[in-house]
Motif scaffolding. Structure first.
Motif, PDB file in Angstrom:
ATOM      1  N   TRP A  84      -3.480   8.378   2.139  1.00  0.00           N
ATOM      2  CA  TRP A  84      -4.255   7.342   2.811  1.00  0.00           C
ATOM      3  C   TRP A  84      -3.565   5.984   2.685  1.00  0.00           C
ATOM      4  O   TRP A  84      -3.406   5.263   3.663  1.00  0.00           O
ATOM      5  CB  TRP A  84      -5.669   7.285   2.226  1.00  0.00           C
ATOM      6  CG  TRP A  84      -6.550   6.343   2.974  1.00  0.00           C
ATOM      7  CD1 TRP A  84      -7.190   6.583   4.154  1.00  0.00           C
ATOM      8  CD2 TRP A  84      -6.870   4.995   2.616  1.00  0.00           C
ATOM      9  NE1 TRP A  84      -7.892   5.459   4.546  1.00  0.00           N
ATOM     10  CE2 TRP A  84      -7.717   4.485   3.625  1.00  0.00           C
ATOM     11  CE3 TRP A  84      -6.525   4.176   1.533  1.00  0.00           C
ATOM     12  CZ2 TRP A  84      -8.216   3.189   3.582  1.00  0.00           C
ATOM     13  CZ3 TRP A  84      -7.024   2.888   1.497  1.00  0.00           C
ATOM     14  CH2 TRP A  84      -7.863   2.397   2.516  1.00  0.00           C
ATOM     15  N   ARG A 111      -1.897   3.772   5.661  1.00  0.00           N
ATOM     16  CA  ARG A 111      -2.367   2.413   5.921  1.00  0.00           C
ATOM     17  C   ARG A 111      -1.197   1.478   6.173  1.00  0.00           C
ATOM     18  O   ARG A 111      -1.267   0.586   7.015  1.00  0.00           O
ATOM     19  CB  ARG A 111      -3.186   1.923   4.736  1.00  0.00           C
ATOM     20  CG  ARG A 111      -4.077   0.767   5.112  1.00  0.00           C
ATOM     21  CD  ARG A 111      -5.049   0.455   4.011  1.00  0.00           C
ATOM     22  NE  ARG A 111      -4.381  -0.238   2.930  1.00  0.00           N
ATOM     23  CZ  ARG A 111      -5.002  -1.066   2.090  1.00  0.00           C
ATOM     24  NH1 ARG A 111      -6.283  -1.271   2.218  1.00  0.00           N
ATOM     25  NH2 ARG A 111      -4.341  -1.650   1.124  1.00  0.00           N
ATOM     26  N   SER A 122       0.828  -1.200   0.000  1.00  0.00           N
ATOM     27  CA  SER A 122       0.000   0.000   0.000  1.00  0.00           C
ATOM     28  C   SER A 122       0.871   1.262   0.000  1.00  0.00           C
ATOM     29  O   SER A 122       0.514   2.269  -0.618  1.00  0.00           O
ATOM     30  CB  SER A 122      -0.987   0.005   1.172  1.00  0.00           C
ATOM     31  OG  SER A 122      -0.302   0.126   2.380  1.00  0.00           O
ATOM     32  N   ARG A 172      -0.104   2.098   9.737  1.00  0.00           N
ATOM     33  CA  ARG A 172      -1.100   1.600  10.693  1.00  0.00           C
ATOM     34  C   ARG A 172      -1.074   0.082  10.773  1.00  0.00           C
ATOM     35  O   ARG A 172      -1.186  -0.512  11.831  1.00  0.00           O
ATOM     36  CB  ARG A 172      -2.508   2.062  10.282  1.00  0.00           C
ATOM     37  CG  ARG A 172      -2.782   3.519  10.539  1.00  0.00           C
ATOM     38  CD  ARG A 172      -4.271   3.819  10.418  1.00  0.00           C
ATOM     39  NE  ARG A 172      -4.805   3.576   9.078  1.00  0.00           N
ATOM     40  CZ  ARG A 172      -4.734   4.456   8.087  1.00  0.00           C
ATOM     41  NH1 ARG A 172      -4.145   5.612   8.281  1.00  0.00           N
ATOM     42  NH2 ARG A 172      -5.251   4.189   6.915  1.00  0.00           N
ATOM     43  N   ARG A 173      -0.899  -0.569   9.612  1.00  0.00           N
ATOM     44  CA  ARG A 173      -1.021  -2.017   9.578  1.00  0.00           C
ATOM     45  C   ARG A 173       0.114  -2.710  10.314  1.00  0.00           C
ATOM     46  O   ARG A 173      -0.083  -3.737  10.950  1.00  0.00           O
ATOM     47  CB  ARG A 173      -1.051  -2.478   8.120  1.00  0.00           C
ATOM     48  CG  ARG A 173      -1.429  -3.932   7.986  1.00  0.00           C
ATOM     49  CD  ARG A 173      -1.278  -4.375   6.555  1.00  0.00           C
ATOM     50  NE  ARG A 173      -2.446  -4.036   5.752  1.00  0.00           N
ATOM     51  CZ  ARG A 173      -2.459  -4.192   4.431  1.00  0.00           C
ATOM     52  NH1 ARG A 173      -1.382  -4.602   3.800  1.00  0.00           N
ATOM     53  NH2 ARG A 173      -3.528  -3.890   3.757  1.00  0.00           N
TER      54      ARG A 173
END
Lengths: 316, 287
Positions: free
Chosen positions: A305, A309, A223, A312-313
């Protein structure tokens, strides 16, 4: 770019705003004058953003009031004729063609270079490559434009025996070079953000370093890599001077890479200089600016975004 | 062929491909630098740097463009620096982790993604039009100031965050207020990092063309600017007009390469300076 990674680390001193720290009671305003001033100054970037949105939309509005929105997506751009025609489709497609052409070149090379720098290159080589990318990123766009005009365009014209060297292809090649540092450095950030434990686990079960990169690190960073590509795309889409100088600027609808095209950015830059302040043409150019702003910001937000991600992941 | 050997060969081929991608980046940079220096150095001389253009810009130098770029960049950094550093202090020292900080950070990132031509449109509509500054150094500097704001904010914030928490705790424990802590302990420790951000901002402001096209730049000026409300010539705009809009463009190839080389040398030396300085800083960091 690395500032995001430090987020949440060691925030004890800065975040603490309790009055007990500062001892003697004074008037609130005098005591916290620093807070008031810094708070006001810190909104400068939001104010700048607000000004951009407000004024671009304000100057575009008279155009939308007099000309229906669908006209903007028709095929003929003749703003000085009577009656004028404001079909921006050739420019929208021009931007799309040049950007797509640039990405075909810069995405594979940029991602591969990023993987090389992040995963393969040893110490000093890594620094050399990273500095080279930084330098490539710092070259002004007008220099790229001039290089394209004076070196690349004549070269392409004679090798491909074209009537003119100023074509969509020339623009695509120059834009590819310009998007390359963005894609490579952000992709490298994404690969570096993958926790070392992933690689260690893969190597421990007997995978080679290449298998680890291909099957573990790259999928885990996917991502972030996508975010890097989209940001590169936004950069290419919004680039003005280089494409203005090398793509030939003919507002004709064409599907060929070997013909001159005009992009949205070049259209604005080229025509704004010759347009009377406040005319319908002037407002039409601002509506192109609004469209450009919308497209590039959409790309930037989705890229942020995707990049967020990734962080965050893998955070624990 | 054993499985193990096959995997080895695959890896060697893959690494070669990755390496050649990396090398192609170096090669591209080398090609650009080579053409610009080889052709540009023919035109660059002391006279070229210190004389006005002559005979419809087909001869002479680029002195007014150099002065103009200097004025624009100075103006931009003077306006942008205090705003950017205050923002960074607020983001990193006062309001870490709050909602407002997240809003500002989204704002900074968004501003960094706005195309430079859109800044030019804003400058035209707001600074030139509404504020009635006209096409002037001041309007151009204000536009450029907004453009480089995100660059300086990000660099300064990173520099401030790199200062260890223990520094702040030490100062606060001695009874310093938060502002005293920031001013006497945190800012001096972060200053080199903040200044590298400022230099990066200057180099960006020097090289940008699209934002000054409608707000500050003049095709030709017979004299230097006398006030902030004068139009100016600027290096990047001069490159652009010499190569595209000057009717005699085919006679001035050497001058065009020369101007581009001067601009490139200016921007690259600022950036190289930052790279070298930063590496030096990392090496002799006291914490």
């Amino acid at each position: 770019m690395t500032a995001q990674g430090l987020n949440g680390k060691g925030c004890s001193a800065g975040a603490d705003d309790s009055p007990s720290l500062h001892g003697l009671p004074r008037s609130l305003f005098r005591k916290r004058l620093d807070v008031v001033i810094l708070f006001i100054l810190s909104s400068a970037s939001l104010i700048a953003l607000g000004l951009i949105f407000f004024f671009i939309l304000r100057e575009a509005f008279p155009f939308f009031r007099r000309v229906p929105l669908v006209e903007l997506f028709s095929r003929t751009w003749l703003p000085t004729l009577e009656p004028p025609r404001f079909g921006a489709l050739p420019m929208i497609l021009g931007s799309a063609t040049v950007t797509a052409g640039a990405l075909i070149v810069s995405v594979p090379i940029g991602l591969a270079a990023a993987a090389f720098i992040a995963e393969v290159a040893p110490g000093i080589t890594k620094d050399v490559f990273k500095s080279a990318i930084e330098i490539l990123a710092s070259i002004p766009s007008v220099v790229y434009g001039f290089f394209g005009l004076a070196v690349l365009a004549p070269f392409l014209q004679s090798t491909l025996s074209l009537p003119t060297g100023r074509t969509a292809l020339t623009g695509a090649v120059i834009l590819a070079v310009m998007a390359l540092p963005t894609i490579a450095s952000l992709a490298e950030d994404a690969l570096t953000a993958v926790p070392a434990s992933y690689r260690e686990a893969s190597l421990a079960v007997g995978a080679t370093r290449w298998q680890t990169i291909w099957r573990v690190t790259v999928p885990a960073a996917s991502s972030g890599l996508l975010g890097a590509v989209i940001l590169g795309m936004g950069r290419a889409m919004g680039e003005t001077m280089a494409v203005l100088m090398v793509t030939g600027n003919s507002p004709q609808l064409t599907a060929s890479l070997l013909k001159p095209v005009r992009t949205l950015t070049a259209g604005i830059a080229l025509e704004m200089a010759e347009t009377p302040f406040g005319s319908l043409h002037y407002h039409a150019l601002f509506s192109l600016g609004a469209l450009l702003l919308l497209i590039t910001l959409g790309m930037n937000w989705s890229a942020e975004w995707f990049r967020g991600r990734l962080v965050r992941r893998h955070r624990r | 062929m054993t499985e193990r050997r096959r995997r080895r060969i695959t890896q060697a081929i893959a690494f070669c491909l990755l390496g050649s991608a990396g090398l192609s980046v170096l090669l591209t940079l080398a090609i650009i630098l080579y053409f610009m220096t080889a052709q540009g150095s023919r035109a660059v001389s002391w006279e070229f740097l210190t004389e006005f253009p002559r005979k419809g810009m087909t001869e002479g130098g680029i002195y007014p463009a150099i002065v103009g770029s200097f004025c624009l960049a100075t103006g931009a950094i003077v306006i942008s620096f205090p705003l950017a550093v205050s923002s960074a202090i607020w983001l990193s020292e006062y309001a870490r982790g709050s909602l407002w900080v997240r809003v500002i950070r989204v704002g900074v990132n968004t501003l960094a993604g706005v195309p430079s031509i859109v800044f030019g449109l804003l400058g035209l509509a707001f600074f030139v039009g509404v504020l009635k500054l006209g096409v002037s150094v001041l309007a151009g500097a204000l536009t450029l100031a907004l453009l480089i704001l995100p660059i300086i904010i990000r660099a300064s914030e990173e520099a401030l965050r790199a200062v260890p928490t223990s520094f702040r705790e030490g100062a606060l424990a001695l009874g310093a207020t938060q502002w005293q802590t920031v001013r006497t302990i945190v800012l001096p420790a972060a200053l080199p990092g903040i200044l590298t951000g400022a230099i990066l901002g200057v180099s960006r402001a020097v090289g940008e063309t699209a934002p000054i096209m409608f707000t500050a730049a003049a095709f030709y000026m017979a004299r230097l600017p006398r006030s902030p409300f004068d139009k100016v010539m600027a290096l990047p705009y001069h490159v652009f007009v010499m190569a595209t809009e000057n009717p005699n463009y085919w006679r001035t190839k050497d001058l065009q390469f020369g101007t581009t080389l001067v601009l490139l040398a200016l921007v690259l030396s600022l950036n190289l300076g930052v790279v070298v300085w930063r590496t030096g800083l990392r090496r002799r960091k006291r914490w």
